[in-house]
Design a protein around this motif. Structure first.
Motif, short mmCIF file in Angstrom:
data_model
loop_
_atom_site.label_atom_id
_atom_site.label_comp_id
_atom_site.label_asym_id
_atom_site.label_seq_id
_atom_site.Cartn_x
_atom_site.Cartn_y
_atom_site.Cartn_z
N UNK A 69 -53.11 23.23 -43.21
CA UNK A 69 -53.23 22.35 -44.35
C UNK A 69 -52.59 21.17 -43.97
N UNK A 70 -51.20 21.14 -43.00
CA UNK A 70 -50.56 20.04 -42.49
C UNK A 70 -51.60 19.39 -41.66
N UNK A 71 -52.41 19.50 -40.90
CA UNK A 71 -53.31 19.03 -39.95
C UNK A 71 -54.46 18.44 -40.96
N UNK A 72 -54.94 19.15 -41.57
CA UNK A 72 -55.67 18.34 -42.73
C UNK A 72 -55.37 16.99 -43.35
N UNK A 73 -54.04 17.32 -44.08
CA UNK A 73 -53.06 16.05 -44.40
C UNK A 73 -53.05 14.79 -43.65
N UNK A 93 -44.96 23.88 -42.07
CA UNK A 93 -45.47 24.08 -43.45
C UNK A 93 -44.76 23.15 -44.24
N UNK A 94 -45.58 22.58 -45.18
CA UNK A 94 -44.93 21.50 -46.25
C UNK A 94 -44.77 22.19 -47.66
N UNK A 95 -43.95 21.55 -48.42
CA UNK A 95 -43.91 22.10 -49.61
C UNK A 95 -43.99 20.97 -50.68
N UNK A 96 -43.99 21.21 -52.15
CA UNK A 96 -44.04 20.45 -53.02
C UNK A 96 -43.06 20.75 -54.38
N UNK A 97 -42.90 19.92 -55.45
CA UNK A 97 -42.18 20.45 -56.48
C UNK A 97 -42.92 21.51 -57.25
#
Length: 501
Positions: free
Chosen positions: A256-260, A243-247
């Motif tokens: 979602x990561x696969x889509x990115x 899983x990714x995160x942002x500010x």
């Protein structure tokens, strides 16, 4: 009497000479038959390729013959860390660097670029660091404000640290956390488990650094750029899809990561139309229970439904000896309609559950076997692999660094090459051991593993194998473009561009 003696002696000498000649002829016949069993034996070299081959083989024999006469000075008999920079200056390495290498079919996403690149990521704004008390480890986190928790000392902004210290000294210290390369690897990395412990810490340590969404996107884009610069046309990249995160406090699922990944791939192909792109192999960790694997498969199916042309397939990864054997997950990974690309045989323990993962991978219908280091001990499975054309994703330097074998001359790849097994060369995790994307592995395989007689035909076949055994849908386009690039490569050698390198 003397005449009879001379006559008899003459006949004896002639008979012995004839026997000697017959043995020599038989010797040459046997050698020739064996050479015709090797990877690349069916390739017919053109006149230009024959000329290029002479140049390449002169350089190869020069290195091997010097080492044969002076074994203590043979670079490849030492630890990879001792010679990885030295070999870059050789003419042969530079030729291999320029060689079209086809595809990279076995690479783990966050371990492809080296420590200098990772160090550069620590200059991003909003990065916080936490050193433990003795500064033997460090944690990272991107945040607008000082993070809370998960720190035994205190979180400090990376930018503030650099403003209040000697930047060169600080970066030198920080860089050590992004590499396995040390001056005394044989003393520190004493066994497989020990080196894997250090290796695993790399992923744990860098995880929060890489999984910041802007960094994730940039790292992957720059990975594709590095592949292209090392004359790789296409990659099938393995990822645990964290899983990714942002500010802004958003988190992104594995899907979602696969889509990115797909989005960045498409952007890169638009920027560099000569690169053939990438596919994803979802490869989460295998040291888990069956329910977790069931969830993995559910995620893989969802990705496949959304992006059937982008997801190549499924795998389970981690240290083979400590992970669960594949046989425990039969119910979860059979009949999934997903293509499998199983890690198997990355072990020295003959007859154990780790070793027998090879049986399971084949029976599960794997398209390729990651590593297959232990396959050489299983003649029946070697026959099955060849019959079923299951490619072996061999990663020589990885096996050296991670303590499966100390000397590449003893690597089982030598046997696979000698029997024309369906081998593809790859590099696994070149970043932490500071190897180039694929060139180091080709160099070590060519000089340190393959026969002294193995030549340009083997190199060409290995590159072609990576295209034939890829999951790319239009392989004929890949092969056609490869042939164009190969012709240019051969011309560059024949035109003496390497004479004064």
């Amino acid at each position: 009497m003397w005449s009879l003696t001379i006559f008899l002696l003459t006949n004896i000498v002639m008979a012995m000479s004839q026997i000697h000649e017959n043995v020599l002829r038989e010797r040459e016949t046997l050698i020739e038959k064996e050479l015709k069993m090797m990877v690349g034996h069916s390739i017919e070299l053109s006149d230009s390729e024959l000329k290029a081959n002479e140049i390449i083989m002169d350089l190869k024999r020069e290195e091997i013959d010097y080492g044969f006469r002076n074994p203590k000075d043979f670079n490849l008999s030492k630890h990879f860390f001792e010679y990885k920079e030295q070999v870059k200056d050789t003419k042969l390495y530079k030729i291999l660097k320029s060689m079209p290498k086809g595809a990279m079919l076995h690479g783990h996403d966050t371990a492809i670029l080296g420590p200098d690149y990772v160090l550069g990521l620590t200059y991003y704004d909003d990065l916080w660091m936490c050193f433990n008390e003795d500064e033997s480890d460090v944690s990272f986190m991107f945040s607008k404000h000082r993070p809370t928790g998960l720190c035994g000392t205190k979180w400090e902004r990376a930018k503030d640290i650099r403003e209040n210290t000697n930047v060169t000294e600080f970066d030198t210290k920080l860089r050590k956390f992004f590499t396995l390369v040390i001056d005394n690897p044989q003393e520190v990395y004493t066994d497989v488990n020990t080196v894997w412990e250090y290796f695993s810490k790399y992923f744990i340590r860098t995880g929060p650094l890489f999984t910041y969404k802007p960094v994730w996107e940039k790292y992957y884009y720059d990975t594709l750029l590095a592949l292209r610069e090392d004359n790789v046309m296409y990659i099938e990249i393995r990822s645990v899809l964290p899983p990714l995160y942002d500010l802004e406090g958003n988190t992104y699922t594995s899907v979602d990561t696969a889509k990115i990944y797909k989005q960045v791939t498409e952007k890169f192909k638009k920027d560099y139309p000569d690169f053939f792109g990438a596919k994803l192999i979802y490869a989460p960790l295998k040291l888990v229970d069956r329910q977790t694997v069931k969830n993995y498969v559910k995620i893989a199916k969802e990705i496949h439904e959304l992006m059937p042309d982008f997801l190549a397939g499924f795998d389970l990864v981690g240290q083979e000896d400590l992970g669960r054997p594949l046989k425990e997950f039969y119910p979860e990974i059979t009949n999934t309609s997903l293509n499998l690309y199983c890690h198997a045989g990355e072990t020295n323990w003959y007859g154990t559950s780790s070793d027998e993962n090879l049986f399971d991978a084949i029976l599960l219908g794997t398209k390729r076997i990651g590593h297959a280091f232990a396959l050489v001990k299983h003649p029946l499975l070697m026959t099955e692999v060849k019959k079923r054309q299951i490619a072996l994703e061999v990663n020589v330097i990885s096996n050296l660094v991670l303590k499966l074998v100390d000397d590449p001359r003893n690597h089982p790849l030598a046997t696979y090459l000698s029997q024309d097994m369906p081998v593809v060369l790859s590099s696994d995790d070149p970043g932490p051991w500071e190897a180039e994307i694929l060139t180091h592995d080709f160099y070590v395989a060519f000089v340190g593993v393959s026969s002294r007689h193995a030549d340009l035909k083997m190199l060409k076949q290995l590159a072609l194998n990576s295209l034939y055994h890829s999951s790319y849908s239009e392989k004929h386009n890949l092969v056609h473009e490869f042939q164009i690039r190969w012709t240019k490569f051969i011309d560059s050698i024949v035109k003496d561009q390497w004479v004064h390198v």
